[in-house]
Structures are given as C-alpha cells and as structure tokens.
Design a protein around this motif. Structure first.
Motif, PDB file in Angstrom:
ATOM      1  N   ILE A 107       0.843  -1.203   0.000  1.00 37.08           N
ATOM      2  CA  ILE A 107       0.000   0.000   0.000  1.00 37.08           C
ATOM      3  C   ILE A 107       0.873   1.247   0.000  1.00 37.08           C
ATOM      4  N   ASN A 108       1.925   1.242   0.824  1.00 37.48           N
ATOM      5  CA  ASN A 108       2.825   2.399   0.879  1.00 37.48           C
ATOM      6  C   ASN A 108       3.507   2.635  -0.458  1.00 37.48           C
ATOM      7  N   ARG A 109       3.927   1.537  -1.118  1.00 39.76           N
ATOM      8  CA  ARG A 109       4.572   1.686  -2.430  1.00 39.76           C
ATOM      9  C   ARG A 109       3.614   2.285  -3.450  1.00 39.76           C
ATOM     10  N   ILE A 110       2.356   1.808  -3.420  1.00 39.23           N
ATOM     11  CA  ILE A 110       1.356   2.323  -4.366  1.00 39.23           C
ATOM     12  C   ILE A 110       1.088   3.798  -4.110  1.00 39.23           C
ATOM     13  N   VAL A 111       0.920   4.156  -2.818  1.00 34.27           N
ATOM     14  CA  VAL A 111       0.651   5.555  -2.468  1.00 34.27           C
ATOM     15  C   VAL A 111       1.826   6.440  -2.864  1.00 34.27           C
ATOM     16  N   ASN A 112       3.049   5.980  -2.571  1.00 33.03           N
ATOM     17  CA  ASN A 112       4.234   6.771  -2.921  1.00 33.03           C
ATOM     18  C   ASN A 112       4.359   6.947  -4.427  1.00 33.03           C
ATOM     19  N   CYS A 113       4.046   5.880  -5.168  1.00 37.39           N
ATOM     20  CA  CYS A 113       4.122   5.946  -6.625  1.00 37.39           C
ATOM     21  C   CYS A 113       3.089   6.924  -7.171  1.00 37.39           C
ATOM     22  N   GLU A 114       1.855   6.834  -6.636  1.00 37.23           N
ATOM     23  CA  GLU A 114       0.797   7.729  -7.105  1.00 37.23           C
ATOM     24  C   GLU A 114       1.108   9.180  -6.737  1.00 37.23           C
ATOM     25  N   THR A 115       1.682   9.381  -5.544  1.00 41.03           N
ATOM     26  CA  THR A 115       2.049  10.736  -5.127  1.00 41.03           C
ATOM     27  C   THR A 115       3.132  11.304  -6.033  1.00 41.03           C
ATOM     28  N   ALA A 116       4.125  10.460  -6.359  1.00 40.18           N
ATOM     29  CA  ALA A 116       5.206  10.908  -7.244  1.00 40.18           C
ATOM     30  C   ALA A 116       4.664  11.253  -8.624  1.00 40.18           C
ATOM     31  N   ASN A 117       3.744  10.418  -9.130  1.00 40.62           N
ATOM     32  CA  ASN A 117       3.151  10.691 -10.443  1.00 40.62           C
ATOM     33  C   ASN A 117       2.327  11.965 -10.418  1.00 40.62           C
ATOM     34  N   LEU A 118       1.599  12.172  -9.306  1.00 43.56           N
ATOM     35  CA  LEU A 118       0.788  13.385  -9.181  1.00 43.56           C
ATOM     36  C   LEU A 118       1.678  14.621  -9.148  1.00 43.56           C
ATOM     37  N   ASP A 119       2.771  14.548  -8.374  1.00 46.77           N
ATOM     38  CA  ASP A 119       3.708  15.676  -8.310  1.00 46.77           C
ATOM     39  C   ASP A 119       4.298  15.967  -9.686  1.00 46.77           C
ATOM     40  N   LYS A 120       4.632  14.899 -10.402  1.00 51.22           N
ATOM     41  CA  LYS A 120       5.205  15.056 -11.742  1.00 51.22           C
ATOM     42  C   LYS A 120       4.204  15.722 -12.681  1.00 51.22           C
ATOM     43  N   THR A 121       2.940  15.296 -12.599  1.00 54.13           N
ATOM     44  CA  THR A 121       1.896  15.868 -13.452  1.00 54.13           C
ATOM     45  C   THR A 121       1.673  17.342 -13.131  1.00 54.13           C
ATOM     46  N   ILE A 122       1.638  17.666 -11.828  1.00 53.99           N
ATOM     47  CA  ILE A 122       1.413  19.057 -11.414  1.00 53.99           C
ATOM     48  C   ILE A 122       2.567  19.948 -11.861  1.00 53.99           C
ATOM     49  N   ASN A 123       3.800  19.472 -11.664  1.00 53.88           N
ATOM     50  CA  ASN A 123       4.970  20.264 -12.061  1.00 53.88           C
ATOM     51  C   ASN A 123       4.997  20.496 -13.566  1.00 53.88           C
ATOM     52  N   ALA A 124       4.654  19.438 -14.323  1.00 53.83           N
ATOM     53  CA  ALA A 124       4.626  19.579 -15.782  1.00 53.83           C
ATOM     54  C   ALA A 124       3.550  20.568 -16.201  1.00 53.83           C
ATOM     55  N   SER A 125       2.379  20.488 -15.560  1.00 49.68           N
ATOM     56  CA  SER A 125       1.284  21.400 -15.883  1.00 49.68           C
ATOM     57  C   SER A 125       1.668  22.846 -15.586  1.00 49.68           C
ATOM     58  N   MET A 126       2.328  23.070 -14.449  1.00 47.67           N
ATOM     59  CA  MET A 126       2.748  24.429 -14.092  1.00 47.67           C
ATOM     60  C   MET A 126       3.738  24.984 -15.117  1.00 47.67           C
ATOM     61  N   ARG A 127       4.660  24.127 -15.565  1.00 39.81           N
ATOM     62  CA  ARG A 127       5.631  24.570 -16.563  1.00 39.81           C
ATOM     63  C   ARG A 127       4.943  24.886 -17.887  1.00 39.81           C
ATOM     64  N   GLN A 128       3.966  24.052 -18.261  1.00 40.14           N
ATOM     65  CA  GLN A 128       3.235  24.281 -19.508  1.00 40.14           C
ATOM     66  C   GLN A 128       2.439  25.579 -19.454  1.00 40.14           C
ATOM     67  N   VAL A 129       1.767  25.820 -18.324  1.00 36.71           N
ATOM     68  CA  VAL A 129       0.989  27.054 -18.161  1.00 36.71           C
ATOM     69  C   VAL A 129       1.910  28.267 -18.217  1.00 36.71           C
ATOM     70  N   GLU A 130       3.066  28.156 -17.573  1.00 36.25           N
ATOM     71  CA  GLU A 130       4.032  29.256 -17.585  1.00 36.25           C
ATOM     72  C   GLU A 130       4.478  29.571 -19.012  1.00 36.25           C
ATOM     73  N   ASN A 131       4.742  28.534 -19.802  1.00 39.17           N
ATOM     74  CA  ASN A 131       5.151  28.738 -21.195  1.00 39.17           C
ATOM     75  C   ASN A 131       4.041  29.403 -22.009  1.00 39.17           C
ATOM     76  N   ILE A 132       2.821  28.913 -21.819  1.00 35.58           N
ATOM     77  CA  ILE A 132       1.685  29.444 -22.585  1.00 35.58           C
ATOM     78  C   ILE A 132       1.427  30.903 -22.226  1.00 35.58           C
ATOM     79  N   GLU A 133       1.460  31.218 -20.936  1.00 35.66           N
ATOM     80  CA  GLU A 133       1.224  32.603 -20.512  1.00 35.66           C
ATOM     81  C   GLU A 133       2.332  33.529 -21.006  1.00 35.66           C
ATOM     82  N   TYR A 134       3.543  33.013 -21.056  1.00 38.23           N
ATOM     83  CA  TYR A 134       4.655  33.827 -21.562  1.00 38.23           C
ATOM     84  C   TYR A 134       4.461  34.133 -23.053  1.00 38.23           C
ATOM     85  N   ILE A 135       4.090  33.107 -23.817  1.00 34.64           N
ATOM     86  CA  ILE A 135       3.836  33.308 -25.249  1.00 34.64           C
ATOM     87  C   ILE A 135       2.702  34.301 -25.449  1.00 34.64           C
TER      88      ILE A 135
END
Length: 209
Positions: A107-135
C-alpha cells in the motif's frame, strides 16, 4: 557432537528444537526478523549452524562479547526453522504478521508511486501554463497554429487535467503522445522567445554602456 544425535532429519529437528529451548529467541517480527541461538561454545555453534543449514537454510555465526550467536535474519527462513521445530502456532503468528507487513508495504509503495506521479503531473502542468502565458504576453496565442492554440487554451482552462484528458477535449481527439508533442512544440516556441528577449536585453545593455 556424537553423530548418532543427528544421524537423520528427525533427530536434527529435535536437536534444533532443544537448542532453541535452551538458548534461542526470536525478535518481535512486527519490528524486525531475527532468530538466534546463543552459546558459549564455538564448536557447538558451528555444529548447530551446520545442522540448520542442512535444511537449505543460511544461518550465520557472530561473536557477541564472550558468546557465539547462531542467527537467521530473513522472515521466510525463520518460518522454515519454526516449521522444522514443529512450532506451528508460532509459525502461524509470524506468517500473519509477515502478510500484514507485506500488505502495508505494498500500500505504501502504491501511495508513494501515485504521489510521485501526481507531483510530476502538477509540475509539468505548471511549466506548460508558464510557457503558454509567456507566449501570450509576448506575441499572443493567436499567432500560434490552430492545433497549438487549441491545446494551449485547453491547458489554461484545465490546469489539473492529465494529458489523456486534454487529448479527449480537443475538437479532434488525440492520444497522450499527440498532446505531449504539441506541448513540447509550445515549450520550444517559449524558449526561442526567451532567448530573443535575453539577446535583445544584452544588446540594450551594451548600447547603454
């Protein structure tokens, strides 16, 4: 040790059981897996370790002050020794604890994996939004191609959406790889614009000097 004491597997089982009753212990399996037999006699420790290992186990010997300690540290091997000794109730208790620990660890491995994936998705989204707003600030989204403008506007409107979800929202749906390609193109455009801005700022600085 007289060979007659351990001439067959039944005698060996009895010998291990007697050794455990005389100087053995098991740590709390909730915390760690450790089983040991303590003796002050080196030869006895070697003989006992050899007998245990004759059951395809891997006991080892270590010195602790003046004592020789024969020990096993793997949960599965401890269960095997309990079975060899005929300590079936203790075996079941250890197995239940091992099963619960495995479930918790999974359970801990699954939660940690999902948390890491969520963090990765959020960070990627923030970078994408930053690029779009800059353009948008520098040249306007209307200067982008239709496909890039559509995905840019969707990303701004749905900042927490996954690539798969964004792809399904497009007028002509595409998969994750298609969305990722368009967002990478947007990032390349943003980086080119940033590069030009730095270059122009450098030229202005040289002129002012």
């Amino acid at each position: 040790m007289p060979k007659s004491l351990v001439e067959n597997r039944c005698y060996k089982r009895s010998y291990i059981r007697g050794a455990f009753l005389g100087g053995g212990s098991i740590s709390n399996p909730e915390k760690s897996y450790h089983m040991e037999f303590v003796t002050s006699h080196e030869e006895y420790a070697k003989d006992l370790s050899n007998i245990i290992n004759s059951f395809n186990l891997n006991s080892k010997i270590v010195m602790r002050r003046d004592d020789h300690v024969v020990y096993v540290k793997e949960g599965e091997q401890i269960v095997d020794i309990l079975n060899i000794m005929g300590a079936h109730q203790a075996l079941l208790r250890v197995e239940n604890i091992r099963a619960m620990k495995d479930v918790r660890n999974n359970i801990n491995r699954i939660v940690n994996c999902e948390t890491a994936n969520l963090d990765k998705t959020i960070n990627a989204s923030m970078r994408q939004v930053e690029n779009i707003e800059y353009i948008d600030d520098v040249m306007g989204l209307d200067k982008l191609s239709k496909n890039l403008r559509e995905i840019a506007e969707l990303r701004l409107a749905h900042r927490e959406a996954s690539l798969k979800e964004l792809g399904a929202m497009l007028s002509v749906p595409v998969g994750k790889s298609g969305v990722n390609y368009r967002l990478r193109r947007i990032e390349e455009i943003a980086e080119r614009l940033r590069g030009k801005e730095k270059y122009n700022a450098g030229k202005r600085g040289n002129i002012e000097q």
